[in-house]
Design an enzyme around this catalytic site. Structure first.
Site, PDB file in Angstrom:
ATOM      1  N   ARG A 285       0.716  -1.190   0.032  1.00 34.78           N
ATOM      2  CA  ARG A 285      -0.032  -0.092  -0.020  1.00 34.78           C
ATOM      3  C   ARG A 285       0.877   1.322  -0.029  1.00 34.78           C
ATOM      4  O   ARG A 285       0.645   2.218  -0.574  1.00 34.78           O
ATOM      5  CB  ARG A 285      -0.875  -0.093   1.042  1.00 34.78           C
ATOM      6  CG  ARG A 285      -2.009  -0.940   1.328  1.00 34.78           C
ATOM      7  CD  ARG A 285      -3.056  -0.710   2.130  1.00 34.78           C
ATOM      8  NE  ARG A 285      -3.608   0.309   2.067  1.00 34.78           N
ATOM      9  CZ  ARG A 285      -4.702   0.939   2.990  1.00 34.78           C
ATOM     10  NH1 ARG A 285      -4.854   0.277   4.346  1.00 34.78           N
ATOM     11  NH2 ARG A 285      -5.188   1.825   2.861  1.00 34.78           N
TER      12      ARG A 285
ATOM     13  N   CYS B 110      -1.196   6.184   8.741  1.00 35.22           N
ATOM     14  CA  CYS B 110      -1.450   5.020   8.252  1.00 35.22           C
ATOM     15  C   CYS B 110      -2.687   5.180   7.514  1.00 35.22           C
ATOM     16  O   CYS B 110      -2.591   6.141   6.771  1.00 35.22           O
ATOM     17  CB  CYS B 110      -1.924   3.942   9.281  1.00 35.22           C
ATOM     18  SG  CYS B 110      -3.002   4.419  10.360  1.00 35.22           S
TER      19      CYS B 110
END
Length: 276
Positions: free
Chosen positions: A176, A234
């Site tokens: 990611r 995050c």
């Protein structure tokens, strides 16, 4: 004040009769829901906490998927969990504290000084041979008063600046971070200048946090120093809290960007970097 508590220490706390509030924060990105798992078996006296509705609120897209709850809402929830001033609070999940760290960070930021994570999470309690109880726990309401500001936080501009003036860590999985996949947010990649520090790498195979010296060596390899500010984000501000815990264990004082990538990628004009 200690951050971690072992299963043995928690069992002793519960047996001592001292004031301790145990919170079950089982949550996983994409499910399954945590409440049925809690009802089927949880640490005795533990109160279920819903991360989506009690440790976050619904906001605009550019606030991210899990905006920090309004302080009045968090205080109302904390009182419903039975928290009084001066209580010890222990938070756990079944995911190596990747979810429950959100509860630790929010309550610490809101002024509760003695908040601990069960090291090794629920698995450590079960491995130690301690019992679980079933059903719902509804404690006597508490009277705690909360106020944000005990821990450093970042907004989008602050995160962008920190990537240049200090070290900005991205707690998501490497794929990611690199922008190879993005299952949740509108754009793939990371904040320019950020460095990848997957939160899952802070724990060993049993889900316990690595020793402080190993955590410190890990973060120093990413450029973290005592004389440089460090921040973390995050996807939506949940697993970033697990990196914040690990950084704190390592002796650093991290700031957290609650909006994280979900806020950044939904804000027009924010640049995106891809690759390692």
């Amino acid at each position: 004040m200690s951050i971690l508590v072992t299963a043995e220490q928690l069992q002793a706390l519960l047996a001592s009769g001292d004031r301790v509030v145990v919170l079950d924060v089982r949550w996983k990105l994409g499910g399954p829901p945590g409440k049925p798992l809690y009802l089927a078996g949880h640490i005795p006296t533990a109160v279920y906490v819903d991360l989506d509705t009690e440790l976050a609120r619904h906001g605009e897209k550019d606030e991210g998927r899990h905006p920090v709850p309004l302080i009045d809402d968090l205080q109302r929830a904390a009182r419903s969990w039975g928290i009084d001033p001066g209580d010890t609070v222990v938070v756990y999940d079944d995911l190596s504290n990747l979810s429950s760290a959100r509860g630790w960070w929010l309550l610490r930021n809101a002024g509760i000084t003695d908040v601990r994570l069960l090291d090794g999470a629920l698995g450590a309690w079960i491995a130690a041979g301690y019992e679980l109880e079933t059903g719902d726990v509804r404690p006597t309401p508490g009277s705690v008063t909360l106020e944000y500001g005990s821990l450093p936080t970042l907004d989008g501009d602050g995160a962008a600046a920190l990537a240049s003036t200090g070290v900005l860590l991205d707690a998501r999985a490497p794929e990611r971070f690199r922008g190879e996949v993005e299952p949740m947010d509108p754009r793939a990649g990371h904040i320019p200048g950020a460095r990848n520090a997957p939160a899952a790498a802070n724990v060993d195979a049993s889900g316990r946090f690595l020793p402080a010296d190993e955590l410190r060596a890990r973060f120093e390899a990413l450029g973290v120093r005592d004389d440089r500010p460090v921040g973390v984000y995050c996807g939506s501000g949940v697993t970033a809290a697990a990196d914040a815990v690990a950084l704190t264990l390592a002796g650093f004082a991290p700031a957290l960007y609650p909006g994280s990538w979900s806020a950044w990628s939904n804000t027009p004009g924010r640049p995106v970097a891809t690759g390692a």
